[in-house]
Write a protein that holds these residues in place. Structure first.
Motif, PDB file in Angstrom:
ATOM      1  N   MET A   1      -8.156  32.646  28.106  1.00  0.00           N
ATOM      2  CA  MET A   1      -8.790  33.945  27.791  1.00  0.00           C
ATOM      3  C   MET A   1     -10.299  33.803  27.580  1.00  0.00           C
ATOM      4  SD  MET A   1      -6.095  35.542  24.843  1.00  0.00           S
ATOM      5  CE  MET A   1      -7.333  36.611  24.277  1.00  0.00           C
TER       6      MET A   1
ATOM      7  N   PHE B   1      -8.493  37.746  30.913  1.00  0.00           N
ATOM      8  CA  PHE B   1      -7.139  36.998  31.011  1.00  0.00           C
ATOM      9  C   PHE B   1      -7.118  36.102  32.425  1.00  0.00           C
ATOM     10  CE2 PHE B   1      -3.837  38.997  28.014  1.00  0.00           C
ATOM     11  CZ  PHE B   1      -4.691  38.825  27.121  1.00  0.00           C
ATOM     12  N   SER B   2      -6.781  34.818  32.210  1.00  0.00           N
ATOM     13  CA  SER B   2      -6.725  34.062  33.567  1.00  0.00           C
ATOM     14  C   SER B   2      -5.763  34.607  34.420  1.00  0.00           C
ATOM     15  CB  SER B   2      -6.516  32.600  33.056  1.00  0.00           C
ATOM     16  OG  SER B   2      -5.283  32.186  32.631  1.00  0.00           O
TER      17      SER B   2
ATOM     18  N   TYR C   1     -11.870  40.323  25.864  1.00  0.00           N
ATOM     19  CA  TYR C   1     -11.419  39.325  26.489  1.00  0.00           C
ATOM     20  C   TYR C   1     -10.772  39.593  27.821  1.00  0.00           C
ATOM     21  CZ  TYR C   1     -12.234  36.158  22.851  1.00  0.00           C
ATOM     22  OH  TYR C   1     -12.551  35.473  21.524  1.00  0.00           O
TER      23      TYR C   1
ATOM     24  N   VAL D   1      -8.577  42.345  21.797  1.00  0.00           N
ATOM     25  CA  VAL D   1      -8.568  41.440  22.800  1.00  0.00           C
ATOM     26  C   VAL D   1      -8.855  42.517  24.078  1.00  0.00           C
ATOM     27  CG1 VAL D   1      -6.956  40.542  24.424  1.00  0.00           C
ATOM     28  CG2 VAL D   1      -6.659  39.962  21.921  1.00  0.00           C
TER      29      VAL D   1
ATOM     30  N   TRP E   1       1.759  37.348  26.251  1.00  0.00           N
ATOM     31  CA  TRP E   1       0.988  37.765  26.769  1.00  0.00           C
ATOM     32  C   TRP E   1       0.699  39.149  26.581  1.00  0.00           C
ATOM     33  CZ3 TRP E   1      -0.357  41.792  30.121  1.00  0.00           C
ATOM     34  CH2 TRP E   1      -1.354  41.509  30.932  1.00  0.00           C
TER      35      TRP E   1
ATOM     36  N   ALA F   1      -2.222  41.411  24.967  1.00  0.00           N
ATOM     37  CA  ALA F   1      -3.073  42.314  25.663  1.00  0.00           C
ATOM     38  C   ALA F   1      -2.984  43.664  25.027  1.00  0.00           C
ATOM     39  CB  ALA F   1      -2.126  42.427  27.119  1.00  0.00           C
TER      40      ALA F   1
END
Length: 268
Positions: A82, A65-66, A63, A59, A50, A54
């Protein structure tokens, strides 16, 4: 693929080999960036992966993240999704899909507003039935997942993940659930689409042959018939050395012990 059992024999006695996660992380990221997906579902994600993702500029720019790095869905390991910022996210939740009492297996569900409806997209990682107790627990987990797919996801839904099944024990959805397996729709019934087999040397060295098959799947429910799978392919099919065009990693090393699945959908 997480790293916590690197170098250790498998439950069924396969020898321990180095899983070389620091060498795999850059390749996994390279593959994801190259595909430019709207939604990514990954299993066996640890907090350190992760953090690696990140920190990548592409990213950060594109994006969300969940979950956060300390969330129970990936601590100590679990499922991360993502979603690209070009999509309109209207909700993120998690449903527990336990295998036995006290067990937590969190399935992230991202709701995305599309032109025809809000679509629930979820990712799951089912228990590997390595022992008799796991086999019994897995039967219950299959049933819980079917219930979650029916009730926790919206009418329009895609559920993807590692189902940890094998050719003689495929995870299926009942016809009345209105979920369909996407791969054979796109590729036809005779395309095996194996995500685990001997062509992946990493898989061959650490996974028992009984599990070789298409264990990574996407299921679709679309009552409107406006969401359709139209293209499918396997990804991560080259070794780490082939990806890097060098010989710095062990020859057996692939990005993961599973091939990934890329699926393109049309929205009518």
């Amino acid at each position: 693929m997480f790293d916590r059992y690197s170098g250790k024999p498998t439950p069924l006695g396969m020898p321990g080999i180095d899983w070389c996660s620091p060498k795999r992380y850059p390749i996994l990221a390279k593959i994801l960036k190259g595909m430019d997906p709207d939604v990514i579902g990954m299993q066996e994600v640890e907090p350190q992966f992760w953090e690696y993702l990140a920190a990548l500029p592409w990213v950060q720019e594109n994006y969300i993240f969940s979950c956060n790095v300390n969330g129970p869905s990936i601590s100590p390991w679990g499922v991360l999704m993502m979603v690209h910022k070009r999509q309109q996210v209207v909700g993120i939740s998690h449903a527990n899909v336990p295998a036995f009492s006290g067990h937590m297996c969190l399935m992230p569900i991202i709701n995305i507003k599309m032109s025809h409806a809000t679509v629930s997209i979820a990712s799951i990682h089912l228990l590997a039935p390595y022992t008799k107790s796991h086999e019994n627990a897995r039967t219950g987990q299959d049933n819980v997942l079917r219930q979650r797919m029916a009730k926790s996801c919206g009418p329009e839904a895609i559920v993807m993940g590692d189902y940890n099944d094998w050719p003689t024990s495929e995870f299926t959805m009942p016809t009345e659930s209105n979920y369909v397996d996407c791969w054979p729709i796109v590729k036809g019934p005779n395309d095996m689409g194996k995500t685990m087999d001997e062509t992946n040397e990493f898989c061959k060295l650490k996974i028992e042959e009984i599990f070789f098959g298409r264990s990574d799947k996407l299921f679709l429910r679309s009552p409107t018939k406006k969401l359709l799978p139209i293209q499918a392919s396997l990804v991560g099919t080259k070794s780490v050395n082939d990806e890097n065009n060098d010989h710095k990693a062990p020859g057996y090393l692939f990005p993961s012990d599973h091939y990934g699945v890329q699926m393109l959908f049309s929205v009518k």
